[in-house]
Every structure is written in C-alpha cells, then in structure tokens.
Scaffold this motif. Structure first.
Motif, PDB file in Angstrom:
ATOM      1  N   PHE A   1       7.559  -2.278   8.573  1.00 46.86           N
ATOM      2  CA  PHE A   1       6.123  -2.458   8.405  1.00 46.86           C
ATOM      3  C   PHE A   1       5.503  -3.079   9.653  1.00 46.86           C
ATOM      4  O   PHE A   1       6.095  -3.953  10.270  1.00 46.86           O
ATOM      5  CB  PHE A   1       5.830  -3.336   7.183  1.00 46.86           C
ATOM      6  CG  PHE A   1       6.412  -2.771   5.924  1.00 46.86           C
ATOM      7  CD1 PHE A   1       5.859  -1.644   5.323  1.00 46.86           C
ATOM      8  CD2 PHE A   1       7.526  -3.343   5.341  1.00 46.86           C
ATOM      9  CE1 PHE A   1       6.406  -1.108   4.167  1.00 46.86           C
ATOM     10  CE2 PHE A   1       8.079  -2.819   4.187  1.00 46.86           C
ATOM     11  CZ  PHE A   1       7.524  -1.694   3.597  1.00 46.86           C
ATOM     12  N   SER A   2       4.300  -2.666   9.964  1.00 41.37           N
ATOM     13  CA  SER A   2       3.605  -3.187  11.150  1.00 41.37           C
ATOM     14  C   SER A   2       2.719  -4.383  10.800  1.00 41.37           C
ATOM     15  O   SER A   2       1.931  -4.814  11.628  1.00 41.37           O
ATOM     16  CB  SER A   2       2.757  -2.072  11.774  1.00 41.37           C
ATOM     17  OG  SER A   2       1.796  -1.616  10.832  1.00 41.37           O
ATOM     18  N   TYR A   3       2.852  -4.883   9.578  1.00 37.67           N
ATOM     19  CA  TYR A   3       2.056  -6.028   9.140  1.00 37.67           C
ATOM     20  C   TYR A   3       2.951  -7.018   8.409  1.00 37.67           C
ATOM     21  O   TYR A   3       4.073  -6.695   8.014  1.00 37.67           O
ATOM     22  CB  TYR A   3       0.905  -5.574   8.230  1.00 37.67           C
ATOM     23  CG  TYR A   3       1.334  -4.767   7.022  1.00 37.67           C
ATOM     24  CD1 TYR A   3       1.673  -5.395   5.818  1.00 37.67           C
ATOM     25  CD2 TYR A   3       1.415  -3.385   7.080  1.00 37.67           C
ATOM     26  CE1 TYR A   3       2.073  -4.656   4.715  1.00 37.67           C
ATOM     27  CE2 TYR A   3       1.809  -2.635   5.982  1.00 37.67           C
ATOM     28  CZ  TYR A   3       2.134  -3.279   4.800  1.00 37.67           C
ATOM     29  OH  TYR A   3       2.536  -2.557   3.715  1.00 37.67           O
ATOM     30  N   ILE A   4       2.442  -8.230   8.254  1.00 44.94           N
ATOM     31  CA  ILE A   4       3.192  -9.276   7.549  1.00 44.94           C
ATOM     32  C   ILE A   4       3.061  -9.043   6.055  1.00 44.94           C
ATOM     33  O   ILE A   4       1.963  -8.843   5.531  1.00 44.94           O
ATOM     34  CB  ILE A   4       2.677 -10.675   7.947  1.00 44.94           C
ATOM     35  CG1 ILE A   4       2.940 -10.897   9.443  1.00 44.94           C
ATOM     36  CG2 ILE A   4       3.347 -11.747   7.098  1.00 44.94           C
ATOM     37  CD1 ILE A   4       2.348 -12.170   9.991  1.00 44.94           C
TER      38      ILE A   4
ATOM     39  N   LYS B   1       0.819  -1.214   0.000  1.00 40.86           N
ATOM     40  CA  LYS B   1       0.000   0.000   0.000  1.00 40.86           C
ATOM     41  C   LYS B   1       0.851   1.260   0.000  1.00 40.86           C
ATOM     42  O   LYS B   1       0.431   2.305  -0.482  1.00 40.86           O
ATOM     43  CB  LYS B   1      -0.985   0.003   1.163  1.00 40.86           C
ATOM     44  CG  LYS B   1      -0.348   0.000   2.527  1.00 40.86           C
ATOM     45  CD  LYS B   1      -1.399  -0.083   3.629  1.00 40.86           C
ATOM     46  CE  LYS B   1      -0.739  -0.196   4.982  1.00 40.86           C
ATOM     47  NZ  LYS B   1      -1.674  -0.324   6.058  1.00 40.86           N
TER      48      LYS B   1
ATOM     49  N   ASP C   1       2.972  -9.905   2.196  1.00 45.49           N
ATOM     50  CA  ASP C   1       2.631 -10.980   1.259  1.00 45.49           C
ATOM     51  C   ASP C   1       3.547 -10.789   0.042  1.00 45.49           C
ATOM     52  O   ASP C   1       3.243 -10.041  -0.874  1.00 45.49           O
ATOM     53  CB  ASP C   1       1.166 -10.885   0.853  1.00 45.49           C
ATOM     54  CG  ASP C   1       0.756 -11.977  -0.110  1.00 45.49           C
ATOM     55  OD1 ASP C   1       1.473 -13.003  -0.206  1.00 45.49           O
ATOM     56  OD2 ASP C   1      -0.279 -11.816  -0.782  1.00 45.49           O
TER      57      ASP C   1
ATOM     58  N   GLU D   1      12.255  -5.301   6.427  1.00 44.68           N
ATOM     59  CA  GLU D   1      10.863  -5.683   6.682  1.00 44.68           C
ATOM     60  C   GLU D   1      10.341  -5.140   8.002  1.00 44.68           C
ATOM     61  O   GLU D   1       9.135  -4.947   8.174  1.00 44.68           O
ATOM     62  CB  GLU D   1      10.694  -7.203   6.627  1.00 44.68           C
ATOM     63  CG  GLU D   1      11.402  -7.950   7.738  1.00 44.68           C
ATOM     64  CD  GLU D   1      11.369  -9.455   7.562  1.00 44.68           C
ATOM     65  OE1 GLU D   1      10.487  -9.963   6.852  1.00 44.68           O
ATOM     66  OE2 GLU D   1      12.241 -10.129   8.137  1.00 44.68           O
TER      67      GLU D   1
END
Length: 114
Positions: free
Chosen positions: A73-76, A52, A78, A70
């Motif tokens: 980012f606060s999310y995994i 995003k 894909d 990596e």
C-alpha cells in the motif's frame, strides 16, 4: 525469525502465490495467503482491516501486530484489528497458491512442513 520469514516471502511472492502480484509491487494481493503461512509458522491470530481495496489480512502474534504485506500500500493503514480466522483469509487465496507459498517458505527456511 520475523526478518527471515519476510525475506523468504519477498523472494517467493509471485503470480504463483497471488494473481494480483506484479514486479513493481511484490506484496500486492499476498495478504490472505501470507497470513495463513505466517500463522502456520509462528502461530498467533489472523486479523483483518477494511481498506478501499477490500479486506486486508495480517497476523497478531503474542499481542504484536505483524503485517508482512503492508508494503503493498502507498498509504499508512488505519488498522481496525477485527478478529478473523483461516477460513476468511482463505477466501483471499486458493489451494494452489497456499500450497505453493507454504512449501517454498518452509523449504527456504529449512523447516519441515506440518
């Protein structure tokens, strides 16, 4: 070697290596410049994934994905593992940021710059 490089990067990431850098997120905006410096040291390929926030660059070395940034980012993630190259990764940085990070990482690791 990966751990040594990551430790060096964490010490050296700054506003000199990315204008998006911040004290609360050291890896922010460092993906392009970091993927270039890591490729200089370890070889391998540069890959990208669309997030995003835009394109995210990282390395694949001997078939193993290595994403040194990596943690920004606060999310995994894909991962899409889309083939990329130095030219595309360089669109995410500039000569000054790249030269700074490369020279400082090499100095910290005791390597001779190529």
């Amino acid at each position: 070697m990966k751990k040594d490089i990551l430790n060096a990067l964490r010490k050296l990431w700054s506003s000199q290596s990315s204008s998006k850098w911040s004290l609360d997120n050291l890896a922010k905006g460092q993906c392009g410049v970091t993927s270039l410096v890591v490729q200089d040291i370890l070889g391998g390929e540069i890959r990208k994934t669309f997030l995003k926030e835009g394109w995210h660059f990282y390395n694949v070395i001997n078939g193993v994905r290595m994403d040194f940034t990596e943690e920004q980012f606060s999310y995994i993630i894909d991962y899409q593992d889309i083939d990329s190259n130095r030219t595309e990764a360089f669109h995410d940085t500039n000569d000054g940021q790249y030269s700074y990070l490369k020279s400082q990482v090499y100095k910290l690791l005791g390597k001779v710059e190529s």
